[in-house]
Design a protein around this motif. Sequence first.
Motif, PDB file in Angstrom:
ATOM      1  N   ASP A 208       0.829  -1.213   0.000  1.00 44.35           N
ATOM      2  CA  ASP A 208       0.000   0.000   0.000  1.00 44.35           C
ATOM      3  C   ASP A 208       0.863   1.263   0.000  1.00 44.35           C
ATOM      4  O   ASP A 208       0.519   2.255  -0.645  1.00 44.35           O
ATOM      5  CB  ASP A 208      -0.911   0.025   1.245  1.00 44.35           C
ATOM      6  N   GLY A 209       1.965   1.210   0.739  1.00 43.72           N
ATOM      7  CA  GLY A 209       2.857   2.373   0.780  1.00 43.72           C
ATOM      8  C   GLY A 209       3.496   2.650  -0.573  1.00 43.72           C
ATOM      9  O   GLY A 209       3.584   3.797  -1.015  1.00 43.72           O
ATOM     10  N   TYR A 210       3.920   1.574  -1.246  1.00 45.16           N
ATOM     11  CA  TYR A 210       4.572   1.755  -2.551  1.00 45.16           C
ATOM     12  C   TYR A 210       3.596   2.212  -3.627  1.00 45.16           C
ATOM     13  O   TYR A 210       3.989   2.802  -4.627  1.00 45.16           O
ATOM     14  CB  TYR A 210       5.243   0.447  -2.983  1.00 45.16           C
ATOM     15  N   TYR A 214      -0.325   9.609  -2.464  1.00 47.53           N
ATOM     16  CA  TYR A 214      -1.018  10.577  -1.611  1.00 47.53           C
ATOM     17  C   TYR A 214      -0.170  10.989  -0.403  1.00 47.53           C
ATOM     18  O   TYR A 214      -0.211  12.131   0.044  1.00 47.53           O
ATOM     19  CB  TYR A 214      -2.332   9.894  -1.204  1.00 47.53           C
ATOM     20  N   HIS A 215       0.623  10.036   0.133  1.00 47.14           N
ATOM     21  CA  HIS A 215       1.314  10.313   1.402  1.00 47.14           C
ATOM     22  C   HIS A 215       2.630  11.064   1.236  1.00 47.14           C
ATOM     23  O   HIS A 215       3.232  11.501   2.216  1.00 47.14           O
ATOM     24  CB  HIS A 215       1.572   9.004   2.161  1.00 47.14           C
ATOM     25  N   LEU A 216       3.071  11.211   0.002  1.00 50.09           N
ATOM     26  CA  LEU A 216       4.433  11.697  -0.241  1.00 50.09           C
ATOM     27  C   LEU A 216       4.721  13.042   0.440  1.00 50.09           C
ATOM     28  O   LEU A 216       5.763  13.225   1.067  1.00 50.09           O
ATOM     29  CB  LEU A 216       4.645  11.806  -1.756  1.00 50.09           C
ATOM     30  N   LEU A 219       3.986  12.166   4.983  1.00 51.55           N
ATOM     31  CA  LEU A 219       4.938  11.302   5.683  1.00 51.55           C
ATOM     32  C   LEU A 219       6.386  11.653   5.305  1.00 51.55           C
ATOM     33  O   LEU A 219       7.284  11.567   6.132  1.00 51.55           O
ATOM     34  CB  LEU A 219       4.639   9.828   5.343  1.00 51.55           C
ATOM     35  N   HIS A 220       6.591  12.021   4.037  1.00 49.59           N
ATOM     36  CA  HIS A 220       7.946  12.281   3.549  1.00 49.59           C
ATOM     37  C   HIS A 220       8.196  13.762   3.303  1.00 49.59           C
ATOM     38  O   HIS A 220       9.008  14.134   2.452  1.00 49.59           O
ATOM     39  CB  HIS A 220       8.196  11.516   2.242  1.00 49.59           C
ATOM     40  N   ARG A 221       7.497  14.613   4.058  1.00 49.95           N
ATOM     41  CA  ARG A 221       7.570  16.048   3.735  1.00 49.95           C
ATOM     42  C   ARG A 221       8.979  16.608   3.854  1.00 49.95           C
ATOM     43  O   ARG A 221       9.346  17.519   3.122  1.00 49.95           O
ATOM     44  CB  ARG A 221       6.599  16.851   4.603  1.00 49.95           C
ATOM     45  N   GLU A 338      10.360   6.023   7.825  1.00 47.14           N
ATOM     46  CA  GLU A 338       9.086   6.678   7.527  1.00 47.14           C
ATOM     47  C   GLU A 338       8.045   5.640   7.078  1.00 47.14           C
ATOM     48  O   GLU A 338       7.002   5.495   7.713  1.00 47.14           O
ATOM     49  CB  GLU A 338       9.312   7.802   6.508  1.00 47.14           C
ATOM     50  N   ASP A 339       8.332   4.871   6.044  1.00 42.04           N
ATOM     51  CA  ASP A 339       7.309   3.952   5.528  1.00 42.04           C
ATOM     52  C   ASP A 339       7.102   2.711   6.398  1.00 42.04           C
ATOM     53  O   ASP A 339       5.994   2.406   6.803  1.00 42.04           O
ATOM     54  CB  ASP A 339       7.667   3.494   4.105  1.00 42.04           C
ATOM     55  N   PHE A 340       8.180   1.964   6.649  1.00 37.70           N
ATOM     56  CA  PHE A 340       7.962   0.648   7.257  1.00 37.70           C
ATOM     57  C   PHE A 340       7.594   0.750   8.734  1.00 37.70           C
ATOM     58  O   PHE A 340       6.831  -0.072   9.237  1.00 37.70           O
ATOM     59  CB  PHE A 340       9.163  -0.283   7.020  1.00 37.70           C
TER      60      PHE A 340
END
Length: 381
Positions: A208-210, A214-216, A219-221, A338-340
């Motif tokens: 789902d993360g890959y 939308y989250h870029l 979460l990765h701001r 961040e992701d995992f």
Amino acid sequence: MTATPLPDLGRRLLTNVDANHSDFAESMMLVPAEEYRDPSRFARELDVVFRRNPLLVALSCDIPNPGDFTTLDIADRPIVVVRGEDGVARTFLNACRHRGRSVAEGCFGHSRRMTCPYHSWVYDTEGKLVGLPGREGFADLDVDGLMAYPTAERAGAIFSILTIGAALDIDEWLGDMQSALEMLNLTKLHRHDVETKLPSGNWKATADGYLDGYHLGYLHRNTIGAKAITNRNTYDLYGPHVRIGFANKGIVDQRDVAPEDWPEPYDCFSLVHYVFPNISISGHPHRSLMVSRIYPGPTPGESTVVQYQYFREPLVTDEQRAEAEQKRQLYRDVTYEEDFLTVIDITRHTDVLAATGEPFRFGRNEMGNQNLHRWISRLLA
Ligand SMILES: [Fe+2]
């Protein structure tokens, strides 16, 4: 039919930026949290999604020459993918026909023969049993080689179904993703040999993360999302596979230029190709690529992600290798921290969410995720 050419993708991204939204699915989609934790569903996912349908098991450039091999262990199937003297890539169960010991070891290697260390049974690069000590004890031997899985090579990637005797129609399976992968120029890549191996939570939550543009910017701001205009993505759905386009801030400066004339390598947008069910290829046709493989773990709540970087030219100088290593570590830190860690946190919640009947909610803007869950359900049905 072919995949959307990249200039057209650029045009669509700019349209989305102007419209202030991404490509949209028809409606929102609910996926029960139960589907992320139910052990019997997980077992069926392994059996059907991972063992009865094609998996991308290696890139062609991982094993360019006869005798090159790669081993991996996925969905409880230890396999070796090896290029034969005839140039054909084959996938075998990595188990000796004598008593099951692995015949090849190491993530990547080269050998003209695969020899079982237990009793020295020897196989050639086409899987044929070419020698065994004390053959007189096996006068009525009923096998002549390793067990082979259906395998095909397309667009610089090698695909196998991990079920002996299964029918493999790779062109049907890839559909237009084949031309999308051809545009990526996977055939002549050079792998940076340092592997990144990271723990994550449930494999679908990891996927789902890959698949999520939308989250870029959230979460990765402060890291990889800083250059993006988040949530303005294009989603090309090619059967179960997805190509995601990401708009970068520079794209608005190109407004008056035809995308055909945008400066390569297209700094103004980013690309992810997701090869169902578990491979993410991040990068552009003329740039380095980051390939992530998601391996479901021993339980629904665990997975492992293995990442390799690929470059367009061989890494020769110390400087090039240092730069690659720096890039690898940055990507490792971002994806893990961040992701995992996010996925692990979500996975911890699936028991209570399932117990209260709570679903995960995928918006119209989360088309890649919707496609993943729709295809898994379709294959399991
Ligand atoms: Fe992410």
